[in-house]
Each structure stands twice: as structure tokens, then as C-alpha cells.
Design a protein around this motif. Structure first.
Motif, short mmCIF file in Angstrom:
data_model
loop_
_atom_site.label_atom_id
_atom_site.label_comp_id
_atom_site.label_asym_id
_atom_site.label_seq_id
_atom_site.Cartn_x
_atom_site.Cartn_y
_atom_site.Cartn_z
N ALA A 68 0.86 -1.19 0.00
CA ALA A 68 0.00 0.00 0.00
C ALA A 68 0.89 1.24 0.00
CB ALA A 68 -0.87 0.01 1.25
N SER A 134 5.23 16.85 7.76
CA SER A 134 4.86 16.61 6.36
C SER A 134 3.36 16.70 6.16
CB SER A 134 5.34 15.21 5.96
OG SER A 134 4.88 14.26 6.93
N SER A 139 -0.51 11.27 3.86
CA SER A 139 -1.90 10.83 3.90
C SER A 139 -2.27 10.24 5.26
CB SER A 139 -2.13 9.77 2.82
OG SER A 139 -1.54 8.54 3.21
#
Ligand code: FAD
Length: 482
Positions: A68, A134, A139
Motif C-alpha cells: 500500500a 509533512s 496521507s
């Protein structure tokens, strides 16, 4: 790769969502730690849980390993592809699915960026607390996998403390829901096992996050010191007085200079600075600020210089967040180390790092979450100088020795990934690693979900971690690396 598998993947997620062109898949060959590289055979870009599950079932059936990937900002090689394997990139799954302010919850797809969660709820007076530097890019799926931290985790806790539930595609393609919007479900805490599992137990496709009300007041302040040891002593003293600032970050001269060159944050000319943020009710903030000011002076530092405007506050944080990238201005290459020590040992360990700098003749910048004792030494080197990258890696490894000798950890928040799998036996016994391997086998008996990461394998233990070194055949132009 078998064209039939590619055709079935295309049928499952759409033709345009499966990349196989060499130029396209090469963009996914590494994460933020560019020393580890492998070009995948294909990249799948699903939009939903169902598409992700369909892709996983096809790969599972064909015995093809996959990894992933979120935004690819990881700093341990966690999202690096397995050669001839497949990358399942969740970056297109970026919808905020539900905002439930009454229950202080938000449900998002994994490709939503960390910062976008806070932006989605800011209008309601809430924010999402874990804040990796970040955050504008990384994500939520990557944050869950790495149990990411950030400057404000000192007060608010890490990703682990803010994930209430996930939907996950298991390595066999089954879709499960772990945890949920309400607190404390019965049974084994499988959610706790999944958070921080670095993408080795399944692919997270939805996440329920806890929201935090924005505090009424917030003060950001700087204190300058003549030495890192003095700044470290101030951090210990702040915490020892029972004060819990929202954040306590430390930077040394090298990283201050780099950040100044990059964003002109207005940092003082000093050997070390503390960036301290205090939040809560206004009166409480003022009292804590007075205490922080006194403690910094007692430790030999300057008094606290408070940011007077929102713009100044933002600039101080911009400098801190830009510090990693800014190192490119002072060194051709650098390796980001990530280790943890008890914060009371900051002074001695920072002194030990200085001694290593002298011993190796390499510079080390330090910018880190001092309140958590989470060090980020940036080991500077020039990859074009023969032998220097190897020396940099050795130095970085010796820093981990310092951390372990203090009862610390080989990683605080960047994870083990590919880079540090071979260091795991330095921290865990063979029995402990065998138990971890059994947990992994229970989720993924075929070993197809991000193999080679997190846990050491005999093969990895024999490999040298760190910057990629071209094979002589490649250097001679006789072969290309795939
Ligand atoms: C400049 C810079 C500053 C940073 N600062 C911080 C910091 O302050 N704190 C911090 O903790 N980290 C920091 N990082 C590291 C990095 O940003 C975090 O680890 C982040 O959580 C990675 O997110 P990503 O989306 O980029 O994940 P990726 O790099 O794409 O993947 C990271 C890992 O997560 C797995 N993964 C990704 N998505 C999923 C999913 N949906 N399901 C299951 N597994 C998944 C991958 O397989 C891989 O193992 C920094 C990195 C950079 C470059």
C-alpha cells in the motif's frame, strides 16, 4: 507480469487506474528515503474500498506481493515496491466522508492529507491533533500505518490516540471493520495492532478519527541557548515542573542556519533554540509562559521571545517544518535518523552525538521533538565522495546505539520499514520477534502484504541498509536497474 492479471486488475478498477508504462511506474520506485528503490511491475489506483478489495483478491489469487502507498513521504522505505510486485496507491481516495461534530468524529478515506482533516473541521472550531511536519502532503492512511507523530503530540498524543476505527482490506481480500465511532469495544484490540503495523497487515480504506476542540488561546515562543545541553536541561526542567506545553521543539545551529536560508523565519543566532507552544485558556497560557521564561533563563538561555502576530507564529513553525528539506542548502546529501530517548537524557545523548561528529568528521544537524525525547539527527554527507555515505550510515547507526544504551528506541515515528528491519534484533529478543511474526502470519499467512518490511528476514539482515550503490555493470552502462 502476467498480462491476464493486468487485464483482471483493469476490469476491477478501470483501465486508466492501472499503470504499467515504465515511465509511469518509475514514479513510485521510492519514498522519502530515496536510498531504497525498486520499480513495481504495476501501480493500481483504486477509488473505493470495493475496488481495493477486488485488486487485493486478484493479487492474492495470483500469489503476487503488493504494497500500500499513500503520499510516499515515508522515511523508512515502507512504501517501496517489491520488485515485480504491485503498488496499491490510495492517493485518489481523498474524500472526507462524514463530519460528526456532536460526537467529535470525522470519517475519511485514506488518501486525505493530514492537514486536509483539520481544514475540513476548522470552521467548527475543531482540529485533528497529530501533526507531522509533512502534514500538508502525507496521507491519513500513511499516518495510521506509521502511527505518526508531530510537534503537538507531546500534549495531544500520537495517531494511535486519535484513530477510533478503520475499515481494512485484509490480505485475503476480506473487508473488516475494526474499532468504531464509540469508545472501548470488547474483544482483542485489533485496531491497536493495526495502527503502526506499517502496511503489513492489510490496507486501510476508511478511517474514523477523533477531533479536538481548538483551544481558546495559543502562545508560540522562542528561547535561545549557548549549547544543546543547556536547551536539553531546560526541556527536562519544564516537564519536571509538571508543565505540559502543546509542543517543545529543538533546533541546533546547523538546522537553524538551513531553515533561515530557506524561509527566513527570524530565528536568533545561537547554538540551540527551543520553540515552545502553550495553549489553553488565556490566563493559564500566561502563567505557563512566565514559568517557561523563568526555567529557560535558569538553564542559561535567553528569556522567551513571544510571537506577537499570527503571521509571526506561522513563520516560526514554517521554519521548523521546512528544516528537513532545508538541509539540502547546507549539504549535498543527508540521512534522517529517528530515535527515541528518555527526555531527561537529552543533554548526555546530544553530547554523544557531538563526539560522533568529531570522530567521523561529518556534520550532524539536530531538529526534533524534544518534549518527547524523539531525536531526528540529520547526518550530512556527500554521496560523490567515495566512502562518505557508508560512514554517514555507520554514524547514524552509532546514534541508535546511544539511544538503545539509554533504554530508548530505534525509531520514534518514521517506522522500521525496509531501512531498519535489520536493526530490530538490537531492540527485541528472538522470542519477541517470533511472536510479532506470528501476529503477522495470522493476518497474512501467504506473506504477500508488504513483505520484507518491519520484521527482519535472513536476507535483509545480510543487506546493507542505506543509499543505493550502483552495480559496476550498471555504472558501465551495460544494464539498467528495474
Ligand atoms: C519533510 C518530512 C517531514 C516529516 N515529518 C514527520 C513528522 O513530523 N512526524 C512523523 O511521524 N513523520 C514524519 N515524516 C514521515 C512521513 O511523512 C510519515 O511517516 C507519514 O505518515 C507517511 O505518510 P504517507 O502517506 O506519505 O505514507 P507512505 O510513505 O506512502 O507509506 C508509509 C507506510 O504506510 C503504509 N501505508 C500507506 N497507506 C496505507 C494504507 N492506506 N493502509 C495500510 N498501509 C498504508 C505503506 O505501505 C508504508 O509502509 C516526515 C517526512 C518528510 C518527508
Amino acid at each position: 507480469m502476467d498480462p491476464d492479471v493486468i487485464a483482471r486488475l483493469r476490469a476491477a478498477v478501470g483501465a486508466g487506474a492501472v499503470l504499467t508504462e515504465p515511465a509511469a511506474v518509475r514514479a513510485y520506485e521510492c519514498d522519502g528515503l530515496t536510498g531504497h528503490r525498486a520499480v513495481p511491475a504495476a501501480v493500481v489506483l483504486p477509488l473505493t474500498t470495493e475496488e481495493t478489495a477486488a485488486a487485493v483478491r486478484i493479487l492474492h489469487g495470483a500469489g503476487i506481493p503488493y504494497v500500500a502507498r499513500g503520499s510516499g513521504t515515508g522515511l523508512s522505505g515502507g512504501a517501496v515496491a517489491i520488485s515485480d510486485g504491485v503498488v496499491i496507491c490510495l492517493a485518489r481516495m481523498r474524500s472526507v466522508l462524514a463530519v460528526d461534530i456532536a460526537n467529535e468524529r470525522v470519517t475519511v478515506q485514506p488518501g486525505v492529507t493530514n492537514l486536509a482533516v483539520s481544514e475540513a473541521v476548522a470552521g467548527h472550531g475543531y482540529f485533528y491533533a497529530p501533526d507531522p511536519s509533512s502534514g500538508a502532503v502525507c496521507s491519513i492512511g500513511g499516518n495510521v500505518a506509521e502511527n505518526s507523530g508531530g510537534a503537538h503530540c507531546l500534549k495531544y498524543g500520537f495517531t494511535l490516540h486519535h484513530v477510533c476505527g478503520v475499515t481494512m482490506v485484509c490480505p485475503g481480500g476480506e473487508v473488516v471493520r475494526l474499532g468504531g465511532a464509540v469508545a472501548d469495544p470488547p474483544g482483542y484490540d485489533l485496531l491497536g495492532v493495526v495502527v503502526g503495523s506499517e502496511g503489513t497487515l492489510g490496507i486501510v480504506t476508511e478511517v474514523i478519527l477523533r477531533l479536538v476542540p481548538r483551544p481558546p488561546a495559543c502562545i508560540t515562543t522562542l528561547a535561545a541557548f549557548d549549547s544543546m545541553e543547556a536547551a536539553g536541561a531546560a526541556v527536562s526542567a519544564i516537564v519536571a515542573e509538571g508543565i505540559l506545553p502543546a509542543a517543545v521543539e529543538m533546533m541546533d545551529r546547523l538546522t537553524i542556519e538551513a531553515a533561515e536560508a530557506a524561509v527566513n523565519a527570524g530565528y536568533p543566532d545561537c547554538e540551540a533554540l527551543l520553540l515552545v507552544e502553550i495553549d489553553g485558556p488565556e490566563a493559564e497560557c500566561r502563567t505557563v509562559l512566565a514559568a517557561v521564561d523563568r526555567i529557560c533563563r535558569e538553564a542559561g538561555g535567553s528569556g522567551a521571545r513571544v510571537a506577537t502576530t499570527a503571521a509571526e507564529r506561522a513563520l516560526l513553525w514554517k521554519g521548523r517544518r521546512a528544516a528537513f528539506a532545508a538541509m539540502g542548502r547546507v549539504s549535498p546529501d543527508y540521512y534522517v535518523q529517528d530515535g527515541v530517548i528518555p527526555r531527561t537524557r537529552l543533554g548526555p545523548v546530544l553530547r554523544g552525538i557531538r563526539e560522533l561528529e568529531l570522530e567521523f568528521g561529518l556534520r550532524v544537524g539536530n531538529v526534533f521533538h524534544a518534549g518527547d525525547g524523539n531525536l531526528h539527527p540529520l547526518v550530512c554527507y556527500d554521496g560523490n565522495v567515495p566512502g562518505q555515505s557508508e560512514r554517514a550510515l555507520e554514524l547514524a547507526g552509532r546514534i541508535l546505539d546511544l539511544c538503545l544504551a539509554e533504554g530508548g528506541s530505534i525509531t520514534g515515528e518514521h517506522g522500521v520499514g525496509l531501512d531498519k528491519a535489520c536493526h530490530m534484533p538490537r531492540m527485541f529478543s528472538a522470542d519477541a520477534l517470533a511472536v510479532m511474526a506470528r501476529v503477522r502470519d495470522a493476518f497474512d499467512p501467504e506473506g504477500l502484504c508488504n513483505p520484507g518490511k518491519l520484521l527482519p528476514t535472513p536476507r535483509l539482515c545480510g543487506e546493507v541498509p542505506g543509499p543505493y550503490r550502483a552495480h559496476p555493470i550498471e555504472t558501465a552502462g551495460l544494464a539498467e536497474r528495474l
